[in-house]
Write an enzyme that holds these catalytic residues in place. Structure first.
Site, short mmCIF file in Angstrom:
data_model
loop_
_atom_site.label_atom_id
_atom_site.label_comp_id
_atom_site.label_asym_id
_atom_site.label_seq_id
_atom_site.Cartn_x
_atom_site.Cartn_y
_atom_site.Cartn_z
N SER A 161 -20.96 26.02 -8.91
CA SER A 161 -19.76 25.71 -8.35
C SER A 161 -18.83 25.15 -8.72
O SER A 161 -18.91 24.55 -9.66
CB SER A 161 -20.36 25.64 -6.72
OG SER A 161 -19.20 25.85 -6.07
N TYR A 174 -25.40 20.86 -0.34
CA TYR A 174 -24.35 22.49 -1.41
C TYR A 174 -24.01 21.13 -2.70
O TYR A 174 -24.41 22.19 -4.03
CB TYR A 174 -23.50 22.74 -0.83
CG TYR A 174 -22.79 24.23 -1.71
CD1 TYR A 174 -23.25 25.41 -2.08
CD2 TYR A 174 -21.98 23.79 -2.03
CE1 TYR A 174 -22.86 26.76 -2.62
CE2 TYR A 174 -20.85 25.00 -3.07
CZ TYR A 174 -22.08 26.30 -3.24
OH TYR A 174 -21.45 26.94 -4.32
#
Length: 285
Positions: A161, A174
């Site tokens: 990400s 996350y």
């Protein structure tokens, strides 16, 4: 051109396993690799994790992905598996080998994105996020490694990400999980490289998927608005990208995955490929 395939179908005869394939990026990866000739195994939890605020995938989503893959004339096998559970992941890979004889390609894509502040992040939220996004990648790589080593060939791509290289507010678990993915990719690439196996990550920016299309997500971007919407989130995303783009289509990430698993990417290993419309200019290196 792959040693097995042709220019238009470079993955002909290969066996690809994609986790988190019921929808979003995983579905796009599955269809893209099928179009390139690979036989495809699609896996997903197809259930709701209680700590996740948005609606997760369902069995009907997984069935739709299977239908879209089969339209390209390849074999398709679907599995329901929770990537947090190492026994379930091992059983998933065993089922793939039972059906197809081996695993050539792994796209470790399954992931969740609970949106909580640091103080709101409970132990359950932390464990579910790390368990899915990082431990799940580890379980999958460990499970496919024996088959790939035996065949002296493997292409592994994990989903990182922009949060693999930077920090995002209200996403502490996350962000931690996605930074961990890059470290895991480098360690796995070092160990598995001598066996003809490449290990990389794709690091998407903001992508147009159900994970990013819901009210909690929109409120994260525009907490000042009473009724934030997709359009107001897009405005914020554009500001952070030199290319002045909003959420990118999943196909943009699938094209990067395809590059890494075909012969075009055969000498690339141990790295994260950023696909984020230029947001990488903010990184230190």
């Amino acid at each position: 051109m792959s040693s097995n395939g042709s220019l238009d179908r470079p993955l002909l005869g290969r066996v690809a396993l994609i986790t988190g394939a019921a929808r979003g990026q995983g579905r796009s990866h599955a269809v893209t690799l099928a179009k390139a000739g690979a036989n495809v195994v699609i896996a997903d939890i197809a259930d709701q994790i209680p700590t996740v605020a948005y609606a997760m995938s369902t069995e009907s989503d997984l069935t739709m992905t299977e239908k879209l893959v089969a339209e390209h004339g390849v074999r398709c096998h679907s599995v329901i598996a929770d990537m947090r559970d190492p026994a379930a992941v091992t059983a998933m890979v065993e089922s793939v080998i039972e059906v197809f004889g081996r695993v050539d390609i792994l796209c470790a894509n399954a992931g969740i994105s609970p949106l909580y502040t640091l103080q709101e992040t409970t132990r359950a939220i932390w464990d579910d996020t790390i368990g899915t996004n990082l431990s799940g990648v580890f379980h999958a790589i460990r499970a496919v490694a024996p088959s790939m080593i035996e065949n002296a060939f493997g292409r592994i791509v994990a989903t990182g990400s922009i949060a693999s290289r930077s920090a995002l507010t209200n996403l502490s678990a996350y962000t931690a999980s996605k930074w961990g993915v890059l470290g895991l990719v480098k360690a796995a690439a070092a160990e598995l490289g001598p066996h003809g196996i490449t290990v990389n990550a794709v690091c998407p920016g903001f992508i147009d998927t159900p994970m990013n299309n819901h009210d909690v997500y929109n409120r994260l971007f525009r907490p000042d608005l009473e009724h934030p919407a997709r359009e107001t989130s897009e405005e914020v995303v554009r500001v952070g990208t030199p290319m002045n783009l909003g959420c990118l289509p999943p196909q943009a990430i699938s094209d990067a995955v395809l590059f890494l698993v075909t012969d075009a990417g055969q000498y690339i290993s141990g790295t994260g490929l950023d696909v984020n419309a230029g947001r990488s200019v903010a990184w230190s290196a």
